[in-house]
Every structure is written in C-alpha cells, then in structure tokens.
Write an enzyme that holds these catalytic residues in place. Sequence first.
Site, short mmCIF file in Angstrom:
data_model
loop_
_atom_site.label_atom_id
_atom_site.label_comp_id
_atom_site.label_asym_id
_atom_site.label_seq_id
_atom_site.Cartn_x
_atom_site.Cartn_y
_atom_site.Cartn_z
N LYS A 42 -15.23 -2.53 -0.02
CA LYS A 42 -14.30 -1.43 -0.15
C LYS A 42 -13.16 -1.81 -1.08
CE LYS A 42 -15.13 -0.73 4.73
NZ LYS A 42 -14.60 -1.24 5.99
N ASP A 99 -12.60 -5.92 -6.92
CA ASP A 99 -11.16 -6.06 -6.79
C ASP A 99 -10.67 -7.40 -7.33
OD1 ASP A 99 -12.41 -7.45 -4.76
OD2 ASP A 99 -11.21 -6.62 -3.14
N ASP A 102 -12.83 -14.49 -7.08
CA ASP A 102 -12.34 -15.66 -6.35
C ASP A 102 -13.30 -16.82 -6.61
OD1 ASP A 102 -11.15 -17.38 -4.59
OD2 ASP A 102 -11.56 -16.23 -2.79
N PHE A 151 -3.93 -15.98 -1.15
CA PHE A 151 -4.52 -14.78 -0.57
C PHE A 151 -3.58 -13.59 -0.78
CE2 PHE A 151 -5.75 -11.85 2.77
CZ PHE A 151 -7.12 -11.80 2.57
N VAL A 152 -4.11 -12.52 -1.34
CA VAL A 152 -3.28 -11.35 -1.62
C VAL A 152 -3.85 -10.10 -0.95
CG1 VAL A 152 -2.37 -12.20 -3.81
CG2 VAL A 152 -4.54 -10.96 -3.79
N ASP A 158 -7.56 -6.16 1.43
CA ASP A 158 -7.17 -6.08 2.85
C ASP A 158 -7.03 -7.45 3.50
OD1 ASP A 158 -10.01 -6.70 2.85
OD2 ASP A 158 -9.92 -6.32 5.00
N ARG A 164 -4.80 -2.05 2.65
CA ARG A 164 -5.47 -1.58 1.42
C ARG A 164 -4.64 -0.51 0.71
NH1 ARG A 164 -10.73 -3.62 1.41
NH2 ARG A 164 -11.75 -3.72 3.43
P1 XMP Z 1 -15.81 -14.17 -4.46
O1 XMP Z 1 -15.39 -15.44 -3.78
O2 XMP Z 1 -17.21 -13.83 -4.17
O3 XMP Z 1 -14.88 -13.15 -3.74
O4 XMP Z 1 -15.44 -14.17 -5.94
C1 XMP Z 1 -14.85 -11.85 -4.04
C2 XMP Z 1 -14.48 -11.06 -2.81
O5 XMP Z 1 -13.71 -11.81 -1.88
C3 XMP Z 1 -12.65 -11.04 -1.38
N1 XMP Z 1 -11.37 -11.74 -1.69
C4 XMP Z 1 -10.17 -11.37 -1.28
N2 XMP Z 1 -9.77 -10.33 -0.52
N3 XMP Z 1 -7.52 -11.02 -0.74
C5 XMP Z 1 -8.45 -10.16 -0.26
O6 XMP Z 1 -8.07 -9.20 0.40
C6 XMP Z 1 -7.84 -12.10 -1.50
O7 XMP Z 1 -6.96 -12.85 -1.91
C7 XMP Z 1 -9.23 -12.28 -1.77
N4 XMP Z 1 -9.92 -13.20 -2.48
C8 XMP Z 1 -11.23 -12.83 -2.41
C9 XMP Z 1 -12.74 -9.71 -2.05
O8 XMP Z 1 -13.37 -8.80 -1.18
C10 XMP Z 1 -13.62 -9.93 -3.24
O9 XMP Z 1 -14.39 -8.81 -3.57
#
Ligand code: XMP
Length: 179
Positions: A42, A99, A102, A151-152, A158, A164
Amino acid sequence: MRDDIERVLIAEEVIEKRLDLIAGEIERDFPEGTLLVIILLKGALVFAADLLRRVARPLEIECLNVASYHGGTSSSGQVDFLDRRFPEVKDRHVLLLDDILDTGRTLHAVKQRLTEAGAAAVHTGVLLAKDKERSEEVEVDYTGFRIGDEFVVGYGLDYQGRYRNLPYVGVLKGEIAGI
Ligand code: XMP
C-alpha cells in the site's frame, strides 16, 4: 498522530516540486502509446496518486500487493506476492512505482516477475531511496529523494498500519517505534 513524529524529513511543498520534475521526465522518456503503471500497495499509493495526476500521457493503472515488512521496522528478507491475479504486461512499457528502496529486494523481485511475464521494458520509480548497501542491486530510473538509513513514515509509508496519511515524510520518535 503528529505528536509521534520526531522531525519532518521532507516537507509537503518540497515533495510537490520534486513530483513536478519527475512527471516531466516520465512524459519525455516513455515512447508513444499508453504506458502501464504498476503501483505497489500500500506504500506507493499516495506517491503514485500525486505523481500520476501530473503526467499528461495516456496510462493504465494496475496494483500489486507485495509484502516484505510484516509490520515491523526492518525487512523480513522475503518478498511475498499476495494477489491471485498478475497483471497482463506482455509487450507493455511498464512503470513500476514503489514508496521506498531499502534492501532492494522488493523492486528486484517484482521487476524480475514483470520481465519474466514478457514486459517490453520495466522502468522503476521510488519516492525515497535509502543511502545504504543493498542486498539486491536494482537500477531505479526515477528517485524522489535520497535519505539516510533510518525508518520513516508518512506520505504513504506506515508503521504498523498508521501514519500513511501524513502529508510529509517524517521520522518517528524512538519510543513510538520501539527503537
Ligand atoms: P526493500 O527492502 O525490499 O523494501 O527495498 C521495500 C519495502 O520495505 C518497506 N520499507 C519501509 N516502510 N518506512 C516504511 O514505512 C521505512 O523506512 C521503510 N523502509 C522500507 C516499504 O514497504 C517498501 O516498499
């Protein structure tokens, strides 16, 4: 809700200006014809809704539900595809929106699935990219902002399903995120 935020990292007006620029790049980069946008739910909902209204091109929208976080503040390492139906992408020019980049596992896994399903090209866009070493190197065509490895929340992102709808990207207070 706003009391839980330690600091605003990227303000709403700054995001809006950046989206104007990215939308212009998308309009220039994609070949003639209808482009297919795939939004990862989402987290990318808010980013995609604001970005796509700025793109003056014919486009179709599909959504994919993938999970990698399972409610916490770090990636589980596994990417689960939660939909029963996969969008029809054969010979399409796809713009995949998420979004945040990471570990890179999510975009890598989805891009691979789209390529295997016969997409003519898969371009990727993220609102945020964390400045860190990634488990999976994945090329991103459109990046809103590079941020530190923290973490944001907000603007679609979320923590345990909340925050969100904050109109900016912010950092949660440590005591809220349990860190
Ligand atoms: P990867 O590790 O697969 O991560 O690149 C992508 C998904 O991880 C979630 N994500 C976060 N969600 N704050 C969040 O709310 C964060 O700082 C964060 N870092 C990763 C997110 O769903 C993203 O699509």
